[in-house]
Design a protein around this motif. Structure first.
Motif, mmCIF file in Angstrom:
data_model
loop_
_atom_site.group_PDB
_atom_site.id
_atom_site.type_symbol
_atom_site.label_atom_id
_atom_site.label_comp_id
_atom_site.label_asym_id
_atom_site.label_seq_id
_atom_site.Cartn_x
_atom_site.Cartn_y
_atom_site.Cartn_z
ATOM 1 N N GLN A 109 0.840 -1.196 0.000
ATOM 2 C CA GLN A 109 0.000 0.000 0.000
ATOM 3 C C GLN A 109 0.875 1.246 0.000
ATOM 4 O O GLN A 109 2.007 1.222 0.504
ATOM 5 N N VAL A 110 0.368 2.332 -0.571
ATOM 6 C CA VAL A 110 0.999 3.639 -0.424
ATOM 7 C C VAL A 110 -0.033 4.592 0.161
ATOM 8 O O VAL A 110 -1.229 4.510 -0.157
ATOM 9 N N LYS A 111 0.434 5.433 1.056
ATOM 10 C CA LYS A 111 -0.431 6.444 1.670
ATOM 11 C C LYS A 111 0.246 7.803 1.536
ATOM 12 O O LYS A 111 1.469 7.890 1.369
ATOM 13 N N PHE A 112 -0.551 8.846 1.661
ATOM 14 C CA PHE A 112 -0.014 10.203 1.566
ATOM 15 C C PHE A 112 -0.528 11.033 2.735
ATOM 16 O O PHE A 112 -1.724 11.003 3.058
ATOM 17 N N VAL A 113 0.399 11.761 3.342
ATOM 18 C CA VAL A 113 0.083 12.569 4.515
ATOM 19 C C VAL A 113 0.542 14.000 4.260
ATOM 20 O O VAL A 113 1.695 14.223 3.856
ATOM 21 N N GLN A 114 -0.333 14.956 4.503
ATOM 22 C CA GLN A 114 0.036 16.351 4.311
ATOM 23 C C GLN A 114 0.975 16.794 5.427
ATOM 24 O O GLN A 114 0.751 16.523 6.603
ATOM 25 N N THR A 115 2.050 17.485 5.046
ATOM 26 C CA THR A 115 3.003 17.995 6.032
ATOM 27 C C THR A 115 3.125 19.511 5.991
ATOM 28 O O THR A 115 3.732 20.108 6.873
ATOM 29 N N GLY A 116 2.584 20.129 4.959
ATOM 30 C CA GLY A 116 2.649 21.583 4.832
ATOM 31 C C GLY A 116 1.725 22.048 3.723
ATOM 32 O O GLY A 116 1.043 21.238 3.073
ATOM 33 N N LYS A 117 1.725 23.337 3.484
ATOM 34 C CA LYS A 117 0.838 23.888 2.465
ATOM 35 C C LYS A 117 1.157 23.335 1.082
ATOM 36 O O LYS A 117 0.259 23.065 0.273
ATOM 37 N N HIS A 118 2.449 23.146 0.813
ATOM 38 C CA HIS A 118 2.872 22.642 -0.495
ATOM 39 C C HIS A 118 3.670 21.337 -0.381
ATOM 40 O O HIS A 118 4.343 20.946 -1.338
ATOM 41 N N THR A 119 3.622 20.688 0.768
ATOM 42 C CA THR A 119 4.432 19.477 0.951
ATOM 43 C C THR A 119 3.585 18.331 1.492
ATOM 44 O O THR A 119 2.572 18.546 2.168
ATOM 45 N N ASN B 267 6.430 14.345 -8.624
ATOM 46 C CA ASN B 267 7.224 14.364 -7.389
ATOM 47 C C ASN B 267 6.788 13.263 -6.433
ATOM 48 O O ASN B 267 7.620 12.686 -5.715
ATOM 49 N N ALA B 268 5.494 12.956 -6.422
ATOM 50 C CA ALA B 268 5.002 11.857 -5.578
ATOM 51 C C ALA B 268 5.572 10.524 -6.056
ATOM 52 O O ALA B 268 5.985 9.677 -5.244
ATOM 53 N N LEU C 226 9.501 12.657 1.882
ATOM 54 C CA LEU C 226 8.815 13.931 1.712
ATOM 55 C C LEU C 226 8.943 14.396 0.261
ATOM 56 O O LEU C 226 9.941 14.116 -0.406
ATOM 57 N N PHE C 227 7.921 15.107 -0.229
ATOM 58 C CA PHE C 227 8.024 15.689 -1.567
ATOM 59 C C PHE C 227 7.244 17.007 -1.590
ATOM 60 O O PHE C 227 6.382 17.268 -0.742
ATOM 61 N N ARG C 228 7.559 17.824 -2.567
ATOM 62 C CA ARG C 228 6.949 19.155 -2.678
ATOM 63 C C ARG C 228 6.076 19.217 -3.921
ATOM 64 O O ARG C 228 6.355 18.573 -4.931
ATOM 65 N N CYS C 229 4.988 19.995 -3.823
ATOM 66 C CA CYS C 229 4.079 20.202 -4.951
ATOM 67 C C CYS C 229 4.048 21.695 -5.325
ATOM 68 O O CYS C 229 4.221 22.562 -4.461
ATOM 69 N N ASP C 230 3.809 21.959 -6.600
ATOM 70 C CA ASP C 230 3.697 23.342 -7.054
ATOM 71 C C ASP C 230 2.316 23.921 -6.761
ATOM 72 O O ASP C 230 2.066 25.103 -7.009
#
Length: 342
Positions: free
Chosen positions: A137-147, A215-216, A163-167
């Protein structure tokens, strides 16, 4: 008593005494401790013959005898008996492991810590191989406004995060989109197959979503690459620096070897024997020429999956150390099987 049997009994008594006291063993000490009657002259002659056979050595001309590595080998193979871990000790070990049985990595790390604490030597535990592991499984957790953080869970229970960053602004809607789309593409994929080419192909297959997930996907690739690497939990290296059996230089060389992750993993996984005892030069590793290594394999769902080991001086309590190592290996294997299949 036949002379050959008597000599073996004398060798056993010398090894037991030296393991217990660290002092060279003389004929008078043996006379007082042997369970059969024999003269001091006979004991001295037998000790001299054992020395000629390379089983004993004399540190100083006026001192008693101590076992050689060959003497320890005969003792381990033919003379000693492994005493089971007591029920009280078994309970304490199980209780400590259960407190860390939420994830395989925590369990393996605790096993190394327990074994090091019990023996007062260095201890190492290898993780199950990732050859047949796949993405569960893969899960995604928000860590910041753009991360955000990608959480990858494998079929062997290993968890890796990146961790990864989004535009764009990250929110629950975006994360749910990532969860649904990427689990659909990645679940069941073998870790070894998560290559850059695979990631590129996965991105292309997502069509319009491909602009949102690069980036994900890179984060997942990096997490999978890390998860595919066999890991090792190592505890107690510094304890070797304070053992009287080692010179500081010898202990330092041993610790240096233990810090070479790939080399220690190779040593521990070099054989599928349930338990191995390597004494001194038998390791074929110069840095361990004054050390003994006891290695026990653990099974997950009846498949040999990893190893638990103690690294210490050649003067160690082999019977007790083997018993503790084997019990920990059995218990870790059982708990991992329950964790991964439960």
């Amino acid at each position: 008593m036949q002379p050959a049997i008597r000599k073996l009994k004398i060798l056993e008594a010398i090894v037991d005494s030296y393991i217990g006291t660290g002092e060279p063993v003389g004929s008078k000490t043996l006379c007082d401790g042997l369970e059969f009657n024999v003269s001091s002259a006979t004991i001295r002659n037998d000790m001299a013959e054992l020395a000629e056979l390379g089983l004993l050595t004399q540190p100083h001309t006026s001192s008693g005898r101590v076992p050689t590595n060959l003497g320890y080998r005969i003792y381990v193979d033919k003379l000693m008996s492994v005493k089971p871990v007591s029920p009280t000790e078994q309970g304490a070990i199980r209780d400590s492991l259960l407190l860390h049985s939420d994830a395989p990595e925590h369990l393996l790390s605790e096993a190394a810590q327990i074994l090091s604490d019990i023996t007062r030597y260095a201890a190492a535990v290898t993780s199950p191989p990732a050859d047949n592991a796949y993405i569960k499984q893969v899960k995604f957790v928000q860590t910041g406004k753009h991360t955000a953080m990608a959480v990858l869970i494998t079929s062997t229970g290993m968890v890796r995060t990146r961790l990864f960053r989004c535009d764009f602004i990250v929110n629950d809607e975006v994360l749910n989109l990532f969860d649904n789309a990427l689990n659909d593409k990645l679940q069941g994929t073998m870790l070894v197959d998560v290559t850059p080419a695979f990631i590129q192909s996965a991105a292309i297959s997502l069509g319009e979503l491909s602009m949102l997930v690069p980036n994900a996907l890179i984060a997942i690739h990096d997490a999978a690459k890390d998860a595919a690497t066999m890991n090792i939990a190592l505890e107690g290296q510094s304890k070797l620096l304070f053992l009287p059996e080692f010179s500081f230089e010898s202990a330092r060389r041993t610790v240096d070897f233990l810090n070479r992750t790939n080399d220690i993993i190779k040593l521990l996984n070099d054989s599928d024997e349930p338990t191995r005892v390597l004494i001194g030069e038998e390791t074929e590793i110069p840095e361990l020429s004054e050390s003994s290594v006891i290695i026990s394999k653990y099974n997950v769902s009846e498949i040999c999956s990893g190893a638990i080991a103690v690294i210490g001086p050649t003067r160690m309590n082999y019977s007790k150390t083997i018993a503790n190592t084997e019990y920990l290996a059995h218990t870790v294997g059982t708990m991992l099987s329950e964790l991964l299949n439960g």
